[in-house]
Design an enzyme around this catalytic site. Structure first.
Site, PDB file in Angstrom:
ATOM      1  N   THR A 325       5.991  -4.631  21.840  1.00  0.00           N
ATOM      2  CA  THR A 325       7.056  -5.158  22.560  1.00  0.00           C
ATOM      3  C   THR A 325       7.530  -6.285  22.167  1.00  0.00           C
ATOM      4  O   THR A 325       7.272  -7.002  21.502  1.00  0.00           O
ATOM      5  CB  THR A 325       6.316  -5.455  24.140  1.00  0.00           C
ATOM      6  OG1 THR A 325       7.678  -6.165  24.852  1.00  0.00           O
ATOM      7  CG2 THR A 325       5.425  -6.445  23.783  1.00  0.00           C
ATOM      8  N   HIS A 377     -11.311  -6.488  24.520  1.00  0.00           N
ATOM      9  CA  HIS A 377     -12.443  -7.380  23.965  1.00  0.00           C
ATOM     10  C   HIS A 377     -13.806  -6.276  24.039  1.00  0.00           C
ATOM     11  O   HIS A 377     -14.464  -6.337  23.512  1.00  0.00           O
ATOM     12  CB  HIS A 377     -12.792  -8.718  24.484  1.00  0.00           C
ATOM     13  CG  HIS A 377     -13.525  -9.467  23.301  1.00  0.00           C
ATOM     14  ND1 HIS A 377     -13.997  -9.084  22.204  1.00  0.00           N
ATOM     15  CD2 HIS A 377     -13.212 -10.833  23.407  1.00  0.00           C
ATOM     16  CE1 HIS A 377     -14.592 -10.147  21.525  1.00  0.00           C
ATOM     17  NE2 HIS A 377     -13.899 -11.219  22.107  1.00  0.00           N
TER      18      HIS A 377
END
Length: 406
Positions: A325, A377
């Site tokens: 993006t 994560h």
């Protein structure tokens, strides 16, 4: 012969849609394959066209109504051009009579789609010059008025009110408000972003890249590139190609989570976020590893045009393995992009800003860009995320690395 006008068959991921705009009204003749109604889903706007030459006989679902896959939204009379004339003449008489009364009262005549757009943008219909039949104000007239009002308000002094703001006489202390329902696309974006933040262990790591080498390369070869490929060489193709090489080195960044399973993809399908008037959409450039810079640029331009015109299909926006993006085109200096589930990472590009940098013990002004990598994560360790971002940085600062895969 009368036939049913049905909503398109939606993909499995789309439950229902909304009738956005009827481009034809009952009694109006239309040609085969002419656009008659738009159906908006939470991902794309689907177009329904006339099955043959004929006339719209009846509208079953009005603008704003919810429809399911394959549901009847109206009825169409095939080959009724001759039979539709009385309806058309009746329809013509009504606007004329309406025009007379409206002319007397000074009110403009609007199509339903134009009226809806005018209400959403607080536009006074009487301030718009209609280009339709009998001076009718069309949806395009309203949109052009809104666009010109925005440009003029941007150029006007700050002390003046915006040109497209409603003129409302209010008492002292009164504060007007406007309530507008979310579009399906906006509601879908909101839901996905909230789910991404609630379901993923999201973390963002930052780095910066010196854009001088890429800028010099573009400057040196831009003319030859345009002459050879018929398209300009932009920054996004370099970032897409660099990300592809980095994804091959760090498979976890190119993976997705499916329940308790981690799915590793042996290909690179990169989503490129595109901003439209309706919201952010992410079309996917597939098999980027097999594409050259020119192919990537052409695909991005093609998707950008389709997104602007509302022509993107469901198949254009599904199945990506990684997303890029670019908030820099709007002036963003640094930000933390939100994951695009079920992907495990997203790369954020930002504004190129000249900054004083230490180069070989000396201070030099360099065109720098902050990069941000948000990642899940649960799937990616911090070490992998940092190394992935550093790999992209190194390839952009020395573009030969992309070619040599080093």
């Amino acid at each position: 012969m009368s036939t049913e006008i049905k909503a398109p068959v939606f993909p499995e991921s789309v439950a229902e849609g909304t009738v956005a705009t009827w481009h034809k009204q009952p009694g109006e003749a239309c040609s085969r394959d002419e656009l008659i109604v738009d159906i908006e889903t939470d991902k794309v706007v689907l177009e329904v066209v006339a099955p043959a030459d004929g006339v719209i006989e009846e509208i079953v679902k009005n603008e704003g109504d919810t429809v399911e896959s394959g549901e009847v939204v109206g009825r169409f009379k095939e080959g009724a051009a001759g039979e539709s004339k009385p309806a058309e003449s009746k329809k013509e008489e009504a606007p004329k009579e309406e025009a007379k009364s409206d002319a007397a009262s000074g009110d403009a005549i609007l199509s339903p789609a134009a009226r809806k757009l005018a209400e959403e943008n607080n536009v006074d219909p009487n301030a718009i010059k209609g280009t339709g039949k009998d001076g009718r104000v069309t949806k395009e007239d309203v949109q052009n008025h809104v666009d010109s009002a925005k440009s003029s308000s941007a150029a006007a002094p700050a002390a003046k009110p915006a040109a497209d703001m409603p003129e409302v006489n209010v008492s002292a202390g009164e504060r007007p408000e406007k309530r507008v329902p979310m579009t399906r696309l906006r509601a879908s974006i909101a839901k996905r972003l909230v789910n991404a933040q609630q379901s993923a262990a999201m973390l963002t790591t930052f780095n910066e890249v010196n854009m001088a080498p890429i800028m010099e390369l573009r400057k040196q070869y831009q003319d030859s590139f345009v002459k050879r490929h018929g398209i300009k060489l932009g920054f996004m193709s370099f970032f897409t190609k660099a990300a592809t090489e980095a994804l091959k080195r760090f498979p976890a960044v190119n993976a997705s989570i499916d329940g308790n399973d981690m799915v590793y993809h042996g290909y690179q399908d990169i989503g490129v976020a595109v901003s439209t008037d309706r919201g952010l959409v992410v079309p996917v450039v597939r098999d980027v590893d097999a594409l050259g810079l020119a192919d990537i640029e052409k695909k991005i331009v093609e998707y950008g045009t389709k997104a602007k015109d509302g022509k993107l299909g469901i198949e254009d926006m599904t199945g990506g393995t990684f997303t890029i993006t670019n908030g820099g085109i709007f002036g963003s200096l640094i930000s933390t992009p939100i994951l695009n589930p079920p992907q495990t990472a997203i790369l954020g590009m930002h504004k190129i800003q000249e900054r004083p940098m230490a180069v070989n013990g000396k201070v030099e002004i360099q065109p720098m860009m902050y990069l941000a990598l948000s990642y899940d994560h649960r799937m990616i360790d911090g070490k992998e995320a940092v190394q992935f971002l550093v790999a992209i940085k190194e390839m952009l600062e020395d573009p030969a690395r992309i070619l040599l895969d080093v």
